[in-house]
Design a protein around this motif. Structure first.
Motif, PDB file in Angstrom:
ATOM      1  N   GLU A 250       0.820  -1.205   0.000  1.00 12.14           N
ATOM      2  CA  GLU A 250       0.000   0.000   0.000  1.00 12.14           C
ATOM      3  C   GLU A 250       0.859   1.262   0.000  1.00 12.14           C
ATOM      4  O   GLU A 250       0.336   2.379   0.067  1.00 12.14           O
ATOM      5  CB  GLU A 250      -0.923  -0.001   1.218  1.00 12.14           C
ATOM      6  N   THR A 251       2.160   1.113  -0.089  1.00 13.38           N
ATOM      7  CA  THR A 251       3.063   2.260  -0.050  1.00 13.38           C
ATOM      8  C   THR A 251       3.347   2.758  -1.471  1.00 13.38           C
ATOM      9  O   THR A 251       3.964   2.039  -2.257  1.00 13.38           O
ATOM     10  CB  THR A 251       4.389   1.872   0.628  1.00 13.38           C
ATOM     11  N   PRO A 252       2.930   3.974  -1.821  1.00 13.21           N
ATOM     12  CA  PRO A 252       3.242   4.495  -3.168  1.00 13.21           C
ATOM     13  C   PRO A 252       4.688   4.959  -3.246  1.00 13.21           C
ATOM     14  O   PRO A 252       5.210   5.596  -2.335  1.00 13.21           O
ATOM     15  CB  PRO A 252       2.269   5.670  -3.319  1.00 13.21           C
ATOM     16  N   ILE A 253       5.357   4.627  -4.327  1.00 12.07           N
ATOM     17  CA  ILE A 253       6.743   5.022  -4.569  1.00 12.07           C
ATOM     18  C   ILE A 253       6.744   5.928  -5.800  1.00 12.07           C
ATOM     19  O   ILE A 253       6.362   5.508  -6.897  1.00 12.07           O
ATOM     20  CB  ILE A 253       7.645   3.800  -4.802  1.00 12.07           C
ATOM     21  N   SER A 254       7.147   7.176  -5.595  1.00 10.01           N
ATOM     22  CA  SER A 254       7.095   8.158  -6.683  1.00 10.01           C
ATOM     23  C   SER A 254       8.492   8.457  -7.205  1.00 10.01           C
ATOM     24  O   SER A 254       9.454   8.498  -6.434  1.00 10.01           O
ATOM     25  CB  SER A 254       6.436   9.456  -6.183  1.00 10.01           C
ATOM     26  N   ALA A 281       2.805   7.015 -12.997  1.00  5.68           N
ATOM     27  CA  ALA A 281       2.035   7.124 -11.758  1.00  5.68           C
ATOM     28  C   ALA A 281       2.815   6.412 -10.655  1.00  5.68           C
ATOM     29  O   ALA A 281       3.750   5.642 -10.932  1.00  5.68           O
ATOM     30  CB  ALA A 281       0.650   6.490 -11.935  1.00  5.68           C
ATOM     31  N   PRO A 282       2.492   6.669  -9.402  1.00  4.35           N
ATOM     32  CA  PRO A 282       3.197   6.005  -8.295  1.00  4.35           C
ATOM     33  C   PRO A 282       3.230   4.485  -8.460  1.00  4.35           C
ATOM     34  O   PRO A 282       2.298   3.867  -8.981  1.00  4.35           O
ATOM     35  CB  PRO A 282       2.383   6.413  -7.069  1.00  4.35           C
ATOM     36  N   ILE A 283       4.326   3.902  -8.015  1.00  3.08           N
ATOM     37  CA  ILE A 283       4.573   2.465  -8.162  1.00  3.08           C
ATOM     38  C   ILE A 283       4.227   1.766  -6.850  1.00  3.08           C
ATOM     39  O   ILE A 283       4.543   2.269  -5.761  1.00  3.08           O
ATOM     40  CB  ILE A 283       6.051   2.209  -8.519  1.00  3.08           C
ATOM     41  N   TYR A 284       3.613   0.601  -6.960  1.00  7.24           N
ATOM     42  CA  TYR A 284       3.306  -0.219  -5.794  1.00  7.24           C
ATOM     43  C   TYR A 284       3.953  -1.590  -5.978  1.00  7.24           C
ATOM     44  O   TYR A 284       3.752  -2.243  -7.006  1.00  7.24           O
ATOM     45  CB  TYR A 284       1.796  -0.381  -5.616  1.00  7.24           C
TER      46      TYR A 284
END
Length: 513
Positions: A250-254, A281-284
């Motif tokens: 559930e942690t977005p990585i930008s 877009a953010p990576i999960y």
């Protein structure tokens, strides 16, 4: 032709966390990660515990206690982190402590402590040392407080170097100059320093006389990032033991990048050497718990390609959950759970990471922590005992400390009561109130002759009544009996052939007359 631009297409990784998992942003020294924590008070060497924010260490020079990754921001609290009367070696690092009424960090009679890479500000006093010696304060930001660092009482032989002092009312106070404000020709940055640097070596040519820092720095060695926490975290370090960043699915990585020339065209990324994809877009991260690597690079509008970079992550979707099971014999009531020294206590992992080995630790009555391997029992004196326990995944994710109070009772019961008297056949033994059908004679008020009926003899064995030859009763009246007869019990004599012989009847006064 490939254009060489110093800052071309520099991609920067930022793990943006708006969920209740982990928090952090990029600082001058790298990633700053933390979780929110209540103000911490540690008294004595035994106070370095998990519940007081300690992640690791044994308190030695080679293995100091480590307090790291916490954000403490409580405007109503007197202190953020208070260490009191300790001699063990410890390190406070990568913390953010702000907004306290009295002191962000307070050392009272402390030695062998170290504060590094921490931001302390917006307090009455950032760091206060009282009767404390041989401590090191290095590479910190001390900002916008009434007082920066105060050394009071008998505080001496502390080293304060490589720090950034920004806009404090009084940056530092050391009236006796018993402490060292530089190390290896490197001092601190003072926002109110009025000196100059003629040789342009980054060090002021004249001392900072307010505290006599001989080598004041001309620029801040540490920037004040003024970042805010992203929210609550796991109660544990979010940097794994191998240095990877711990995240969940559930942690977005930008990813972001900038190019000072033609501008950014795109960012390419790959997960665990998989296919390259264009970032939009953010990576999960998904999949099984364990390590994953994210590779990325930027490309500008002229086709200039940034060197590939890689960041290691530790995926952990299963924070540990531990439960306690108390075996028989046990008894529960409103006062708590009662056990004996034979009752087995088991710590069960309800949830754990699928990667690596999850370890469980426990301690009894505040004594040293032990690694849990098998069920155990409680020894020692009867009474209440405290069991504290927690588990930690291989990723470093640690569950909140749990505590149970149980009551040990190995003492057998003690029974009290009346001891029955032995009685023989033919003898009546009465306990309690008088038998209702027995008539109680009135109290004699006038002198009367001695009762003709002899008092019964109550013995363990029947004894025959021996009657002497009758003699006349004297005409003189019998004296008044001072002691009144006991009213509650009247024993009716049981006459048998063995007790009164038939040939010797009992004579009365009327027979004598």
């Amino acid at each position: 032709m490939v254009r060489k631009v110093a800052g071309a297409a520099v991609a920067t990784l930022a793990v943006v966390l708006s969920v209740v998992l982990v928090g952090g942003q990029i600082g001058s020294g790298g990633f700053l990660w933390w979780g929110n924590h209540e103000p911490i008070y540690i008294y004595g060497n035994d106070g370095f515990t998990v519940e007081n924010g300690v992640f690791s260490g044994s308190g030695t020079v080679e293995d100091p206690y480590v307090i790291e990754g916490w954000r403490i921001d409580h405007p109503q609290a007197d202190y953020g982190l208070y260490i009191d009367h300790t001699t063990a070696h410890f390190v406070i690092r990568d913390c953010v402590i702000e907004g306290t009424c009295m002191a962000g960090i307070y050392f009272n009679t402390v030695r062998n402590g170290r504060v590094e890479d921490t931001q302390i500000g917006l307090s009455d006093t950032a760091i206060y040392l009282l009767d404390s010696t041989y401590n090191i304060i290095e590479r910190n930001v001390i900002a916008e407080s009434k007082y920066g660092v105060v050394t009071a009482a008998n505080s001496r032989d502390n080293i304060i170097t490589g720090n950034t002092f920004l806009d404090n009312g009084l940056n530092a106070y050391d009236p006796n100059r018993w402490n060292q404000w530089s190390l290896n020709c490197v001092g601190n940055y003072w926002s109110d320093y009025n000196g100059y640097d003629a040789d342009d070596d980054g060090i002021g040519d004249i001392p900072y006389y307010a505290i006599y820092d001989k080598y004041p720095l001309m620029s801040p060695p540490v920037e004040w990032t003024r970042v805010a926490a992203a929210g609550l975290t796991y109660a544990g370090n979010v940097v794994s033991p191998d240095g990877s960043l711990v995240v969940s699915s559930e942690t977005p990585i930008s990813l972001s990048a900038m190019d000072p020339g033609s501008g950014l065209s795109e960012i390419q990324y790959s997960i665990d050497r998989g296919p390259w994809m264009t970032y939009s877009a953010p990576i999960y991260l998904v999949g099984e718990d364990g390590p994953q690597k994210l590779a990325f690079y930027g490309i500008d509008r002229l086709g200039n390609v940034e060197p590939q970079r890689t960041v290691s992550f530790m995926l952990d979707n299963h924070p540990p959950i531990t439960d306690i099971e108390i075996g028989e014999p046990k008894y529960e009531d409103a006062r708590g759970t009662w056990i004996t020294s034979k009752s087995m206590i088991t710590l069960n992992l309800i949830q754990a990471s699928t990667y690596g080995t999850t370890q469980t630790f426990y301690r009894i009555d505040g004594r040293g922590w032990q690694r849990y391997y098998a069920p155990f029992t409680i020894c020692g004196a009867d009474g209440p005992h405290q069991i504290s326990y927690y588990s930690r995944n291989a990723s470093g994710v640690t569950e909140d400390l749990k505590t149970n109070i149980i009551i040990k009772d190995d003492a057998p019961p003690s029974t009290r009561g009346a001891q029955a008297s032995s009685s023989s056949a033919g003898v009546a033994v009465q306990v309690g109130p008088t038998t209702p059908n027995v008539e109680i004679p009135p109290v004699v008020e006038q002198p009367t002759p001695v009762s003709a009926t002899p008092a019964p003899v109550v013995v363990e064995e029947p004894v025959p009544v021996v009657v002497e030859e009758s003699t006349p009763v004297a005409e003189e009246p019998a004296p008044i009996v001072e002691e009144l007869p006991v009213e509650p019990e009247i024993e009716v004599p049981v006459q048998t052939e063995s007790s009164v012989p038939a040939e010797s009847p009992v004579q009365t006064d009327s027979d004598t007359t």
